[in-house]
Design an enzyme around this catalytic site. Structure first.
Site, PDB file in Angstrom:
ATOM      1  N   HIS B 116       0.945  -1.270  -0.089  1.00 26.82           N
ATOM      2  CA  HIS B 116      -0.050   0.019  -0.010  1.00 26.82           C
ATOM      3  C   HIS B 116       0.939   1.453   0.171  1.00 26.82           C
ATOM      4  O   HIS B 116       0.407   2.182  -0.076  1.00 26.82           O
ATOM      5  CB  HIS B 116      -1.019  -0.079   1.158  1.00 26.82           C
ATOM      6  CG  HIS B 116      -1.966   0.947   1.133  1.00 26.82           C
ATOM      7  ND1 HIS B 116      -2.309   1.986   2.023  1.00 26.82           N
ATOM      8  CD2 HIS B 116      -3.170   0.813   0.466  1.00 26.82           C
ATOM      9  CE1 HIS B 116      -3.702   2.567   1.704  1.00 26.82           C
ATOM     10  NE2 HIS B 116      -4.146   2.027   0.647  1.00 26.82           N
ATOM     11  N   LYS B 118       3.089   4.429  -1.269  1.00 26.62           N
ATOM     12  CA  LYS B 118       3.099   5.374  -2.541  1.00 26.62           C
ATOM     13  C   LYS B 118       4.225   6.077  -2.251  1.00 26.62           C
ATOM     14  O   LYS B 118       4.162   7.434  -1.855  1.00 26.62           O
ATOM     15  CB  LYS B 118       1.754   6.405  -2.347  1.00 26.62           C
ATOM     16  CG  LYS B 118       0.320   5.529  -2.348  1.00 26.62           C
ATOM     17  CD  LYS B 118      -0.176   5.532  -0.904  1.00 26.62           C
ATOM     18  CE  LYS B 118      -1.579   4.877  -0.786  1.00 26.62           C
ATOM     19  NZ  LYS B 118      -1.741   3.801  -1.569  1.00 26.62           N
ATOM     20  N   ASP B 123      17.277   9.845  -7.044  1.00 28.02           N
ATOM     21  CA  ASP B 123      18.834   9.856  -6.754  1.00 28.02           C
ATOM     22  C   ASP B 123      19.201   9.634  -5.181  1.00 28.02           C
ATOM     23  O   ASP B 123      20.426  10.395  -5.014  1.00 28.02           O
ATOM     24  CB  ASP B 123      19.307  11.549  -7.142  1.00 28.02           C
ATOM     25  CG  ASP B 123      19.008  11.688  -8.544  1.00 28.02           C
ATOM     26  OD1 ASP B 123      18.871  10.746  -9.302  1.00 28.02           O
ATOM     27  OD2 ASP B 123      18.775  12.839  -8.983  1.00 28.02           O
TER      28      ASP B 123
END
Ligand SMILES: [Zn+2]
Ligand SMILES: [Zn+2]
Lengths: 172, 172
Positions: B116, B118, B123
């Site tokens: 779940h 996100k 870099d």
């Protein structure tokens, strides 16, 4: 140094009774492991640290330990405002009705497809935000994260957005 | 001063063509508003800022502009790793297949109920994390947030967690 912490889930399932009854830390006789700090116990600890206000903006709220934490704060006189999704608030297992019946101010977002936030601000000072809904599945079964921070550059925008959403949504 | 930014959604719907073709900023003749900065254009800008690596860990990825951004980075030689949810990756509209066919390394979480997260790390320096899935509904219709930060105390745990999940999950 500004406080920053990241917690990852799923969390181990341990007893969190001592967070609710700190005066008797060794008295619990349940079958879960005791004396173990987990992401979930840290989350509860941060929520319970509120001494003045808790602004909570969360899509799904069905976790009974988190509900107990909010009710405990309410019982101590902490000012609580809860903003949630209108559809999820109505499903079986949602604790939103429990909060309302306890006298806590709840508003439902009526203006968007989903009110998908999962954040909380304690005392206008400490922000909790991330992917984690306040459900048992999120805590125990999903791969999730929350950021816990006192960084004003992060906390202040969430305070403003909470205020904007709160006044924008109907108390009904 | 450490970079910190919070972006809230839903975002206004404006043209983002200039982010993909910065050399000709005034050439687009589409019917959307131009020259307007939004939460979504800021998000695209931050993603497109990657010059070396992009580690992406996202439950739902169906947004075609975000897919275009990842493909553009891939075309510039940026090393991209995508970790996603096995169930959502298979649904109609998911861009995961597009990424795979372009030669981008994708792994699906097989160990939890929902993967779940996100979040993205550019870099090894800039973290994007929050409630926002990489879908059109999340960007245009939901109430959502993302935190964008270079704070090492926040970025480093996400780098470690990405590594842990990456090696733990099967490349198949
Ligand atoms: Zn116990
Ligand atoms: Zn255009």
């Amino acid at each position: 140094r500004i406080f920053n912490e990241v917690l990852f889930f799923p969390s181990e399932i341990v007893c969190v009774e001592h967070i609710f009854t700190p005066s008797s830390p060794y008295s619990c006789i349940c079958s879960l492991p005791h004396g173990v700090e987990t992401s979930f116990s840290r989350l509860l600890h941060h929520i319970m640290s509120a001494s003045n206000s808790l602004d909570l903006c969360v899509f799904a709220f069905s976790n009974m330990d988190l509900c107990r934490a909010v009710l405990a704060l309410h019982g101590k006189g902490v000012t609580i405002r809860v903003l949630t999704d209108k559809d999820y608030a109505a499903i079986t297992g949602s604790q939103i009705g429990v909060l309302r019946r306890a006298g806590i101010c709840v508003r439902c977002d009526v203006g968007s497809v989903y009110m998908h936030h999962k954040f909380a601000v304690m005392d206008g000072r400490l922000l909790i935000t991330g992917s984690l809904n306040w459900t048992l599945t999120a805590v125990q079964s999903n791969t999730e994260n929350i950021v816990v921070t006192e960084e004003p550059d992060l906390v202040q925008p969430f305070i403003k957005e909470f205020h904007r959403l709160w006044v924008h949504n109907d108390p009904a």
